[in-house]
Write a protein that holds these residues in place. Structure first.
Motif, PDB file in Angstrom:
ATOM      1  N   MET A  58      65.479  -6.444  79.254  1.00  0.00           N
ATOM      2  CA  MET A  58      65.877  -7.291  80.221  1.00  0.00           C
ATOM      3  C   MET A  58      67.063  -7.623  79.833  1.00  0.00           C
ATOM      4  SD  MET A  58      62.405  -8.667  81.589  1.00  0.00           S
ATOM      5  CE  MET A  58      63.503 -10.461  82.364  1.00  0.00           C
ATOM      6  N   ASP A  59      68.198  -8.111  80.887  1.00  0.00           N
ATOM      7  CA  ASP A  59      68.503  -9.102  81.443  1.00  0.00           C
ATOM      8  C   ASP A  59      68.696  -9.892  81.726  1.00  0.00           C
ATOM      9  OD1 ASP A  59      70.149  -8.900  83.533  1.00  0.00           O
ATOM     10  OD2 ASP A  59      70.650  -6.690  82.625  1.00  0.00           O
ATOM     11  N   LEU A  60      70.240 -10.922  81.638  1.00  0.00           N
ATOM     12  CA  LEU A  60      69.452 -12.658  82.596  1.00  0.00           C
ATOM     13  C   LEU A  60      69.769 -12.178  83.676  1.00  0.00           C
ATOM     14  CD1 LEU A  60      69.391 -15.606  82.411  1.00  0.00           C
ATOM     15  CD2 LEU A  60      71.839 -15.614  82.471  1.00  0.00           C
ATOM     16  N   THR A  61      70.205 -11.329  84.432  1.00  0.00           N
ATOM     17  CA  THR A  61      69.984 -11.292  86.143  1.00  0.00           C
ATOM     18  C   THR A  61      68.456 -10.829  86.258  1.00  0.00           C
ATOM     19  OG1 THR A  61      70.993  -9.273  85.668  1.00  0.00           O
ATOM     20  CG2 THR A  61      72.594 -10.532  86.036  1.00  0.00           C
ATOM     21  N   ASP A  62      67.840 -10.568  85.973  1.00  0.00           N
ATOM     22  CA  ASP A  62      66.472 -10.266  86.135  1.00  0.00           C
ATOM     23  C   ASP A  62      65.884 -11.472  86.557  1.00  0.00           C
ATOM     24  OD1 ASP A  62      66.432  -7.343  85.671  1.00  0.00           O
ATOM     25  OD2 ASP A  62      66.027  -7.718  83.911  1.00  0.00           O
ATOM     26  N   LEU A  63      66.266 -12.975  85.917  1.00  0.00           N
ATOM     27  CA  LEU A  63      65.892 -13.910  86.298  1.00  0.00           C
ATOM     28  C   LEU A  63      65.887 -14.049  87.461  1.00  0.00           C
ATOM     29  CD1 LEU A  63      65.215 -15.700  82.501  1.00  0.00           C
ATOM     30  CD2 LEU A  63      64.032 -13.970  83.714  1.00  0.00           C
ATOM     31  N   TYR A  64      66.806 -14.010  87.962  1.00  0.00           N
ATOM     32  CA  TYR A  64      67.602 -14.795  89.458  1.00  0.00           C
ATOM     33  C   TYR A  64      67.481 -13.232  90.631  1.00  0.00           C
ATOM     34  CZ  TYR A  64      70.629 -17.911  86.970  1.00  0.00           C
ATOM     35  OH  TYR A  64      70.580 -18.520  85.829  1.00  0.00           O
TER      36      TYR A  64
END
Length: 222
Positions: A58-64
């Motif tokens: 994953m990347d950080l955008t997956d938490l938003y």
């Protein structure tokens, strides 16, 4: 110091386990060029519900959520570090539920790439409590009825303008004082008893308040 920090991730020895892997605060590392996760600890897995293997895909955008991506893009990658926790930010868990967090961020080089080291602080309970209190305060502030919010020991945590006007005291004077201190002696025990009995069906109580100028006025407590 940053070289020593990078070496900590590279060697993955006992200190890595103590400082990173077993840290009770969620921690992850992502690279600045593509925001992809490179490292997460067990607390991050527990908070967000993803396994380490899932995080690393994953990347950080997956938490938003989509509507919150813009706040992420504004914040990253230009802001390299912070000296304290920043927030609140809204993150999305694996099950789709929302968690409110504060973030501490620092930059270092991870495996030859510019990266951010992130410590997460879950403030969901505190945030929801404060948000709920703010909502009630905004409602109570606009009513003509006198409203006090008291804690479990009977001390006033909030009083609206109407309450201050009723007792002829400023809201600052009321805040932190005991609500029973504004009652006649015989009504103090009645109020304490009412708070207990209210759980069993008693909905109102008539008591006499003593104002700042010494005048007495009867009022119903709901």
């Amino acid at each position: 110091a940053k070289d020593e920090f990078a070496e900590l991730f590279k060697t993955r020895g006992k200190m890595f386990d103590i400082i990173i892997k077993k840290n009770p605060e969620p921690i992850f590392v992502y690279t600045l060029d593509d925001l992809r996760f490179m490292e997460v600890n067990e607390a991050a897995e527990q908070l967000y519900g993803y396994t380490r293997e899932e995080f690393l895909r994953m990347d950080l955008t997956d938490l938003y959520s989509p509507e919150d991506i813009q706040s992420l893009l504004v914040d990253s990658p230009k802001k390299q570090k912070s000296t304290s926790f920043q927030g609140p930010f809204k993150h999305k868990k694996r099950d789709g539920s929302i968690v409110f967090v504060e973030i501490f961020k620092d930059s270092f080089v991870y495996e030859g790439k510019a990266a951010h080291f992130i410590i997460i602080r879950d403030i969901s309970e505190k945030f929801e409590s404060e948000r709920g209190l703010s909502f009630y305060k905004s409602v109570f502030e606009n009513t003509k009825e006198s409203v006090f919010l008291i804690d479990c020991t009977g001390f006033i945590s909030f009083a609206n303008d109407a309450a201050a006007k009723f007792l002829l005291l400023s809201k600052d004077k009321l805040r932190g004082s005991s609500v029973i201190s504004y009652l006649r002696d015989e009504d103090r025990v009645k109020l304490n008893s009412f708070i207990i009995k209210k759980e069993s069906g008693q909905n109102s109580l008539s008591v006499t308040f003593i104002k700042n100028n010494g005048e007495e006025e009867e009022a119903d407590v709901l």
